[in-house]
Enzyme design. Sequence first.
Site, PDB file in Angstrom:
ATOM      1  N   ASP A 124       0.867  -1.170   0.000  1.00  0.00           N
ATOM      2  CA  ASP A 124       0.000   0.000   0.000  1.00  0.00           C
ATOM      3  C   ASP A 124       0.916   1.237   0.000  1.00  0.00           C
ATOM      4  OD1 ASP A 124      -3.240   0.586   1.589  1.00  0.00           O
ATOM      5  OD2 ASP A 124      -2.112   1.753   0.104  1.00  0.00           O
TER       6      ASP A 124
HETATM    7  C1  GLC Z   1      -4.286   4.414  -0.213  1.00  0.00           C
HETATM    8  C2  GLC Z   1      -5.183   3.260   0.159  1.00  0.00           C
HETATM    9  C3  GLC Z   1      -5.279   2.200  -0.889  1.00  0.00           C
HETATM   10  C4  GLC Z   1      -5.128   2.835  -2.252  1.00  0.00           C
HETATM   11  C5  GLC Z   1      -3.711   3.355  -2.357  1.00  0.00           C
HETATM   12  C6  GLC Z   1      -3.450   4.052  -3.697  1.00  0.00           C
HETATM   13  O1  GLC Z   1      -3.589   4.877   0.894  1.00  0.00           O
HETATM   14  O2  GLC Z   1      -4.952   2.613   1.403  1.00  0.00           O
HETATM   15  O3  GLC Z   1      -6.552   1.567  -0.713  1.00  0.00           O
HETATM   16  O4  GLC Z   1      -5.389   1.881  -3.257  1.00  0.00           O
HETATM   17  O5  GLC Z   1      -3.387   4.238  -1.301  1.00  0.00           O
HETATM   18  O6  GLC Z   1      -4.227   5.199  -3.793  1.00  0.00           O
END
Ligand code: GLC
Length: 743
Positions: A276
Amino acid sequence: MLYTCVAACILAGCSPTGDDKNAVIEQKVESLLKRMTLEEKLGQMNQISSYGNVEDMSALIRRGEIGSILNEVDPQRINTLQRVAVEESRLGIPLLIARDVIHGFKTVFPIPLGQAATFDPQLVEDGARISAIEASSAGIRWTFSPMIDVARDPRWGRMTEGSGEDTYLTSVMGVAMIKGYQGDSLNDPTSIAACPKHFVGYGAAEGGRDYNSTYISERQLRNVYLPPFEAACKAGAATYMSSFNDNDGVPSSGNKFILRDILRGEWGFDGMVVSDWTSITEMISHGFAADAAEAARRAVDAGVDMDMVSYAYYKELPQLIKDGKVKQQTIDDAVRNILRIKFRLGLFDNPYVDENLDVLYAPAHLEAAKRAAVESAILLKNEKQTLPIPASVRTLAIIGPMADAPYEQMGTWTFDGDKNHTVTPLKAIRELAADKIQVIYEPGLSFSRDKDTKGIAKAVAAASRADMVVVFVGEEAILSGEAHCLADLNLQGAQSELIEALSKTGKPLVTVVMAGRPLTIGKEAALSSALLYSFHPGTMGGPALADLLFGKAVPSGKTPVTFPKSVGQVPIYYSHNRTGRPVTGNEILLDSIPVEAGQTSLGCTSFYLDEGWTPLYPFGYGLSYTTFEYDNIRLAADKLSVSDTLRVNFELENTGNYTATEVAQLYIQDKVGSINRPVKELKRFQRVTLKPGERRKLEFKLPVSELAFWNIDMKKTVEPGEFALWVATDSQSGEAVPFEVTE
Ligand code: GLC
């Protein structure tokens, strides 16, 4: 059928992909890998977020430093960047372009929690397919969706992005989205790689506070939180995302047990895992790594293939490999997983997007979004058939901060949604009914958190002039979603005062709530004649709600989460354990406690003196404009072996005056196990549309093998014994029907 098949497939342990095209792809992967330098390999493991400067990003791409870009959505710029990768870098490896397409790209569908309320996986798959068609037309070929975190705490802002509290419903909806995104073949230009997230257990954040720690036992992981991700794997999900949370002290991005032992070892996943956003270097903040080098080492060893925007891999891995702290094999395996997905997507053969595609907001897409919004709406109360609005209503007052809030109506995670395309309830009601009735509009409040009550008097005056009042309240989009958690679930601002003032006019009051989560609206429900809940319904929420209010459509939604009476009851969910002291129903509540009551006189069972033990609305609950009757629930056999299929026949009758759809639900209880088992668990559901007076014979089929759970010996097995089942309209209704599973 498909969703049953997927469930069965989980048991068969079938491979997530298994087509012979893989052999050709594997050869291509190996031959390309052999030609790559270490820097080029690490470049593939490096994902950046577009920062707009095309020249700057092009220089990095030309050097082979970037494998994927997220948050670039302009097709021309994407083609420009892709051309650099394919035609100007040494090996011409195409970029993987990603975006959070969570519930639509431009045509915004109801938030996933609302889509779950439809209990209609085909509709959800169709919506994901449309999202993929729109997103891929911009050059996006990877979405960070479906979010399949089982969530049982509405304080957590991200409940909005998932399919609610139930493992089975979440599994079915996750598979539906994956099928929609990935289509029949990943290398179709309209297919986008799915990314089940957040692996795993993120929805159990302690206190419902985002990014907080979770403490989920392995058995609870395996029985509640992992099954949707296993179903996703069997459905062929191309990628996974590791979650921010640490579980039992181990951050998911450094958790070998879930990423290698379970995901790849047990399930046979052969796709790619992305972290993430900075979740790799966040392991420093967790206290799981001393610095970026240790974070990179622990993540790549645990099985995270691609680093989302922290740059730790690109910067730290060269020295770690040189020092022998990370094996070259580990890097090669990660790069194999990345290249495999790029080949499966057909990016090497077809890297560019057709910039002349014009598929956004296609009429069919808007129609599908409207249908999803209709089916996602839940009728929670309808006293004396207040709804649908009768023809006798000549003047209708439309009140409230959410009646004409085009941005808020789309809900969270709609980076690409355009509020100018949103059709609000006010607009839709005017279009639908203006020639028949007089519509008076007074917002009363300017936005959901508005505490300024000066507008309430005008709203009351408008209501007093009307035959019926419809008030639209709820949450602005910003109040749910990532990092947007609430400790209090009551309506924000002066919304409750507004409803109270409107109720004093004595007019029939219909309350419509648009929110990202269940809110504690017991007081407002009591003041309303009818209550319709619409989890942020998206672009076409207005026309959908207008059709429902005027009876052109009939509500069929069911609650995908339990609605608590107050936040103090949380967590509260239907599939809980019995405990040694289950409630008897004779508990004495606060206002009935005699003065100087004896210490043990109130009942020593598991309940709250003030709020009791029941929710405001249970899981699976939703009314209709008609009524349904369940009858003749019969088992084909009530003694079954593990290899049998449970067959439950029943009859359903529409005993009211509207053609309508009921979501019939099958719940199962395993009465005694080597560990405590939940009081009941949803195992099947089906949508049934009946005309007034129509009666239909129906059946649920459930392989007994699906009653398996991870038991005291941490073995997944069906334990023979006494069971019960319910065929009912929600999780709290129906009569238990016993059956037995024999050796
Ligand atoms: C965010 C979220 C995730 C998302 C990623 C990219 O912090 O936790 O769900 O897909 O970053 O935006």
